[in-house]
Design an enzyme around this catalytic site. Structure first.
Site: not given
Lengths: 119, 135
Positions: A77-79
């Site tokens: 998941v992209c931070v």
């Protein structure tokens, strides 16, 4: 073949997440590999452990968790996208991990195909 | 096994590999977040020393139109970032001719230098790519 997958949409709002899941499952059944699924834009909502769909509906979060566990898929998941939308380690579903966009570029380099699901 | 990749040994495998990455920008800059977050991926890709191209088509051409004023909608004007791409060695920018024309725009309306391609030329360029990401 090694497929990287990018999911760009919210899980119940849009069909992208369903189609990405069906694609990953079908590819694995055909003997291909899916080393990583990357979640970006509203796709990060796929990782919320607070998700509680009605009982007669599919549970998209659990479905990803199960597929990932059975086939050793890295669910990333992209931070930046996650923080913007209130997804943090404290509400992240098990089996997902939060990391940077470099993980998306990396799977693009490493996989034979990168398949994008979204608008 | 590496901590950073969750046990998948990508980093070693991908060292030295240069692929043709194309980012296709299709959406207006404001109204949805696709353009802004798409640009974030472009900037990150620069750190991986890949062969990066950017394409603007459909309403995506509005992303690079000069003179964007966003104060009234209380959204950040991120268009100056496109001018900074050169500093990241991202210099291959393409615009679809038909998309410009349909919107009454010319290259003089754009804030960066681009190469204008027609649909056939764009199709050829896309076919040459290894990875196409579309936002």
């Amino acid at each position: 073949m090694k497929f990287g997958i990018l999911v760009n949409e919210g899980l119940y709002q849009h069909q992208a997440s369903d189609t990405a899941y069906q694609f990953a499952k079908a590819a694995i059944e055909k003997g291909h590999q899916v080393p990583r699924v990357f979640f970006y834009h509203d796709g990060v909502y796929n990782s919320s452990r607070l998700t509680e769909p009605p009982q007669d509906d599919r549970n998209i979060v659990q479905r990803w968790q199960k597929l990932a566990k059975e086939h050793n898929i890295d669910l990333v998941v992209c931070v930046a996208a996650a923080l913007r939308r209130g997804i943090k380690d404290e509400n992240l579903a098990e089996g997902f991990r939060i990391s940077g966009l470099g993980q998306l570029v990396e799977v693009g380099i490493q996989a034979d195909r990168l398949v994008v699901f979204g608008d | 096994m590496t901590e950073a990749t969750g046990g998948i040994d990508f980093e070693e495998e991908s060292a030295g590999v240069v692929k043709k990455f194309m980012f296709v920008n299709r959406k207006a800059p404001y109204g949805t977040i696709y353009a802004l977050e798409g640009l974030e991926v472009v900037l990150i890709s620069a750190a991986f020393d890949q062969d990066v191209s950017l394409v603007f088509l459909d309403d995506g051409v509005y992303q690079i139109v000069k003179g964007q004023h966003t104060k009234a909608i209380d959204v950040k004007n991120f268009s100056p970032t496109y001018r900074a791409l050169e500093g990241y060695d991202i210099e291959k920018l393409y615009v679809l001719k038909e998309s410009l024309e349909e919107r009454g725009l010319t290259v003089d309306d754009l804030l960066v230098d681009v190469e204008v391609l027609d649909a056939a030329g764009m199709a050829r360029l896309m076919a040459e790519q290894d990875v196409v990401l579309s936002f």
